[in-house]
Design a protein around this motif. Structure first.
Motif, short mmCIF file in Angstrom:
data_model
loop_
_atom_site.label_atom_id
_atom_site.label_comp_id
_atom_site.label_asym_id
_atom_site.label_seq_id
_atom_site.Cartn_x
_atom_site.Cartn_y
_atom_site.Cartn_z
N ASN A 91 0.83 -1.20 0.00
CA ASN A 91 0.00 0.00 0.00
C ASN A 91 0.86 1.25 0.00
O ASN A 91 0.56 2.24 -0.66
N ALA A 92 1.95 1.18 0.77
CA ALA A 92 2.84 2.33 0.85
C ALA A 92 3.44 2.68 -0.51
O ALA A 92 3.58 3.84 -0.86
N ILE A 94 2.06 2.25 -3.42
CA ILE A 94 1.02 2.91 -4.20
C ILE A 94 0.87 4.37 -3.78
O ILE A 94 0.79 5.27 -4.60
N TYR A 95 0.88 4.56 -2.49
CA TYR A 95 0.71 5.90 -1.95
C TYR A 95 1.85 6.80 -2.42
O TYR A 95 1.64 7.90 -2.92
N GLN A 96 3.07 6.29 -2.29
CA GLN A 96 4.24 7.07 -2.69
C GLN A 96 4.21 7.38 -4.19
O GLN A 96 4.54 8.48 -4.60
N SER A 98 1.61 7.69 -6.05
CA SER A 98 0.57 8.64 -6.41
C SER A 98 0.93 10.06 -5.97
O SER A 98 0.60 11.02 -6.65
N ILE A 99 1.65 10.19 -4.84
CA ILE A 99 1.99 11.57 -4.48
C ILE A 99 3.19 12.07 -5.28
O ILE A 99 3.39 13.27 -5.41
N ASN A 104 -0.51 5.70 -12.60
CA ASN A 104 -1.06 4.65 -11.74
C ASN A 104 -2.18 4.00 -12.51
O ASN A 104 -2.98 4.67 -13.14
#
Lengths: 108, 108, 118
Positions: A91-92, A94-96, A98-99, A104
């Motif tokens: 999950n991390a 993906i988060y990284q 996207s920011i 994506n």
């Protein structure tokens, strides 16, 4: 996610929990700790359930062979858990992504 | 031999590919084979995590077969991608071991 | 407009409502943790809600499944919602938290297997 998916998911999850409870105590302890760890680490393929049910398959074989759980996976349970998800995205990740504005798949 | 774990880490996957490449087989048999080769510290759990990753990365063909006792077993065979990966492993291994031999013998 | 307004005002509304419905079915301690997590992962301005969905879905899944299992939220996240969120979003502290959980895992296993008296 539709209602159907939620219900199906719950049924599958209950069946899964029942399998966990059928394991000998030492296996149950180790399984639960691994599960807790993996949920926190958050590999993205965790929700589809194959990773967890695969562990149960593997543990059931160990039980059938008359082995103790640490005999089966070694003393370093965390290393076992890490190896399982070594090349999985989390999950991390993906988060990284996207920011940082990288493409994506969800946005395609 | 003691304390091989760290050194073996990067090469164990190649060893497993090689074993699967010579015949379709399952986790416990692979572990036994490695133990007999002298890698006595290798436990089934370690091999299990490698098999999970090989499957996730699409390098093996998996077939479930019933076993005489206990739950069904997963048998693994290499597919084309797996054979390619195995060939790549041996290329890397030969490169690495020849360079290290050179180093030991004081050559260039 | 806040992130959450943007999120709920978008085409993700339905999905979002489904999340909230699921959250409401959780025990109180879990619900409190969920509220905290939502705020903590509340993201950077250029972050779209869509990307957050699978992450929150996974988090809810964790909470639902462990709640159903009869574990307390403490058992699952520790006292450590901050750490959980850091690891969730891969912030700089993520590695530290993962190391800590790794040690926790082995310590818990050793302790609990010891109690079995095996």
């Amino acid at each position: 996610m539709g209602i159907q998916d939620i219900i199906e998911g719950k049924k599958q999850w209950r069946a899964h929990v029942a399998r966990v409870k059928a394991l000998p105590p030492d296996y149950q302890i180790v399984y639960k700790e691994i599960q807790k760890y993996l949920f926190k680490v958050g590999p993205i393929d965790l929700p589809d359930g194959n990773l967890l049910s695969g562990i149960i398959d593997f543990f059931e074989e160990g039980v059938a062979a008359g082995k103790g759980v640490l005999e089966l996976i070694g003393n370093d349970v965390a290393a076992f858990a890490d190896d399982l998800v070594k090349d999985s995205r989390t999950n991390a990740d993906i988060y990284q992504e996207s920011i940082s504005g990288k493409p994506n798949t969800a946005e395609k | 031999m003691d304390d091989l774990t760290e050194m073996l880490k990067g090469t164990l996957e190649g060893c497993v590919l090689q074993i699967i490449g010579s015949e379709e087989t399952y986790g416990y048999a692979i572990t036994r084979r490695l133990n007999e080769l002298g890698f006595t510290d290798v436990v089934e759990g370690t091999i299990y995590t490698i098999l999970v990753r090989l499957e996730r990365n699409g390098l093996v063909q998996v077939t479930k077969r019933p076993s005489e006792r206990g739950p069904a077993r997963k048998f693994f065979a290499l597919n084309d991608a797996g054979r390619k990966e195995l060939a790549a492993f041996w290329t890397k291994w030969e490169y690495l071991s020849s360079r290290i031999d050179n180093l030991k013998e004081g050559g260039q | 407009m806040s992130f959450w307004e943007t999120l709920t005002g978008s085409d993700l509304t339905r999905e979002w409502k489904a999340f909230e419905a699921r959250a409401e079915a959780l025990p109180a301690d879990y619900r409190a943790a969920w509220e905290q997590i939502k705020v903590k992962v509340s993201p950077h301005s250029d972050f779209t809600g869509r990307n957050l969905m699978p992450i929150l879905d996974g988090v809810l899944g964790l909470l639902e499944e462990t709640a159903a299992d009869g574990q307390s939220v403490q058992d699952v996240l520790g006292d450590d919602v901050d750490g959980f969120c850091a690891a969730l979003t891969g912030g700089e502290e993520a590695r530290d938290y993962r190391d800590r959980w790794r040690e926790q895992l082995n310590r818990n296993v050793a302790k609990k297997l010891g109690q079995l008296g095996g």
